[in-house]
Design a protein around this motif. Structure first.
Motif, PDB file in Angstrom:
ATOM      1  N   GLU A  55       0.801  -1.223   0.000  1.00  0.00           N
ATOM      2  CA  GLU A  55       0.000   0.000   0.000  1.00  0.00           C
ATOM      3  C   GLU A  55       0.833   1.271   0.000  1.00  0.00           C
ATOM      4  O   GLU A  55       0.501   2.243  -0.672  1.00  0.00           O
ATOM      5  CB  GLU A  55      -0.937  -0.006   1.202  1.00  0.00           C
ATOM      6  CG  GLU A  55      -1.879   1.190   1.260  1.00  0.00           C
ATOM      7  CD  GLU A  55      -2.819   1.127   2.438  1.00  0.00           C
ATOM      8  OE1 GLU A  55      -3.523   2.124   2.677  1.00  0.00           O
ATOM      9  OE2 GLU A  55      -2.834   0.103   3.131  1.00  0.00           O
ATOM     10  N   ASN A  56       1.907   1.291   0.757  1.00  0.00           N
ATOM     11  CA  ASN A  56       2.760   2.483   0.833  1.00  0.00           C
ATOM     12  C   ASN A  56       4.114   2.238   0.163  1.00  0.00           C
ATOM     13  O   ASN A  56       5.133   2.790   0.572  1.00  0.00           O
ATOM     14  CB  ASN A  56       2.964   2.900   2.290  1.00  0.00           C
ATOM     15  CG  ASN A  56       3.654   1.812   3.110  1.00  0.00           C
ATOM     16  OD1 ASN A  56       3.702   0.658   2.685  1.00  0.00           O
ATOM     17  ND2 ASN A  56       4.177   2.182   4.268  1.00  0.00           N
ATOM     18  N   ALA A 129      -1.472   5.139  -2.045  1.00  0.00           N
ATOM     19  CA  ALA A 129      -0.374   5.754  -1.296  1.00  0.00           C
ATOM     20  C   ALA A 129       0.990   5.359  -1.846  1.00  0.00           C
ATOM     21  O   ALA A 129       2.029   5.694  -1.262  1.00  0.00           O
ATOM     22  CB  ALA A 129      -0.461   5.356   0.180  1.00  0.00           C
ATOM     23  N   THR A 131       4.286   5.591  -3.947  1.00  0.00           N
ATOM     24  CA  THR A 131       5.099   6.751  -4.328  1.00  0.00           C
ATOM     25  C   THR A 131       5.810   6.486  -5.656  1.00  0.00           C
ATOM     26  O   THR A 131       6.380   5.418  -5.855  1.00  0.00           O
ATOM     27  CB  THR A 131       6.143   7.036  -3.234  1.00  0.00           C
ATOM     28  OG1 THR A 131       5.473   7.370  -2.024  1.00  0.00           O
ATOM     29  CG2 THR A 131       7.068   8.166  -3.622  1.00  0.00           C
ATOM     30  N   ALA A 193       8.849   8.906   1.685  1.00  0.00           N
ATOM     31  CA  ALA A 193       7.460   8.476   1.470  1.00  0.00           C
ATOM     32  C   ALA A 193       6.621   9.592   0.848  1.00  0.00           C
ATOM     33  O   ALA A 193       5.630   9.332   0.161  1.00  0.00           O
ATOM     34  CB  ALA A 193       6.839   8.023   2.784  1.00  0.00           C
TER      35      ALA A 193
END
Length: 245
Positions: A55-56, A129, A131, A193
């Motif tokens: 997710e991130n 989310a 990057t 992030a």
């Protein structure tokens, strides 16, 4: 890879392949090899793996300061041409004069930056989310990047004299150690992030955020490159992630 043959979740996708190919050669798909290696391969890899990114997670495109014709890097290698995917993929065909190796390389790196920014916009619209970052490692001797060049050029590129000469010219300077560490940090360090849609550069021992070329911010060009690339890699509707539509 899991036991059932599927790919486990990924923390990052590092699009780091890069080639500056002397002469005009074509891939098995019939595409000019510099463009196929530096852009189309990354584009297809991204499409097929993005749903496996956590997710991130991160996607980092290794670009190059050569993509910017206003910099010393870009002026020395050869100014990037229009990032038209179909023209780049068929460069030198149908009796057309091929683009120089330097310009093919710098243009492929412009495509990397355009793709990184277009990916960022699509991820933001989808609420993801993940990057997306464009990274310039700077001029890094010793990587084998110049292996197709004549031996004297390869030897000269490893000398302290040549490094100092490059610095005096104003070339963006990286190193295998620092640029490699920087790429790893961009892929994993929580400090980056919030770096989506940014262009970061390894320059003389510092990792800095800076501006990329004026053309790299052209959203119409980025969208056309994205859509044309989908056609060139024969991306099927079932293969396209909902994150990227």
């Amino acid at each position: 890879m899991l036991d059932d043959g599927t790919v486990d979740h990924l923390q990052a996708i590092l699009c780091n392949a890069g080639a500056r190919i002397q002469g005009v050669n074509y891939s098995v798909d019939g595409y000019e090899e510099t463009f196929a290696t530096n852009h189309l391969g990354h584009f297809l890899l991204l499409q097929l793996l993005i749903d496996r990114v956590v997710e991130n997670g991160r996607v980092v495109f290794t670009a190059s300061g050569t993509h910017d014709p206003e910099t010393v890097d870009g002026k020395l290698v050869g100014a990037a041409v229009e990032p038209n995917a179909f023209m780049l993929a068929t460069d030198g065909k149908e009796g057309r004069k091929p683009t120089s190796a330097g310009k093919r390389y710098s243009t492929s790196k412009l495509c990397n930056v355009l793709t990184a920014y277009e990916l960022d916009r699509r991820l933001r619209r989808s609420g993801s989310a993940i990057t997306s970052i464009a990274f310039d490692p700077g001029s890094t001797a010793g990587t084998g990047f110049l292996r197709a060049m004549p031996w004297p050029v390869r030897w000269l590129s490893t000398t302290a004299f040549f490094k100092q000469f490059q610095k005096r010219l104003g070339i963006t300077m990286g190193s295998m150690e620092f640029s490699g560490i920087s790429l790893a940090r961009l892929g994993a360090d929580p400090a980056f992030a919030g770096g989506s849609g940014k262009y970061l550069q390894s320059n003389d021992g510092y990792l800095i955020e800076t501006r990329s070329s004026a053309m790299s911010y052209d959203e119409e060009r980025a969208l056309k490159l994205w859509n044309d690339s989908k056609l060139l890699v024969h991306l099927q509707p079932s293969e396209e992630s909902t994150l990227l539509r």
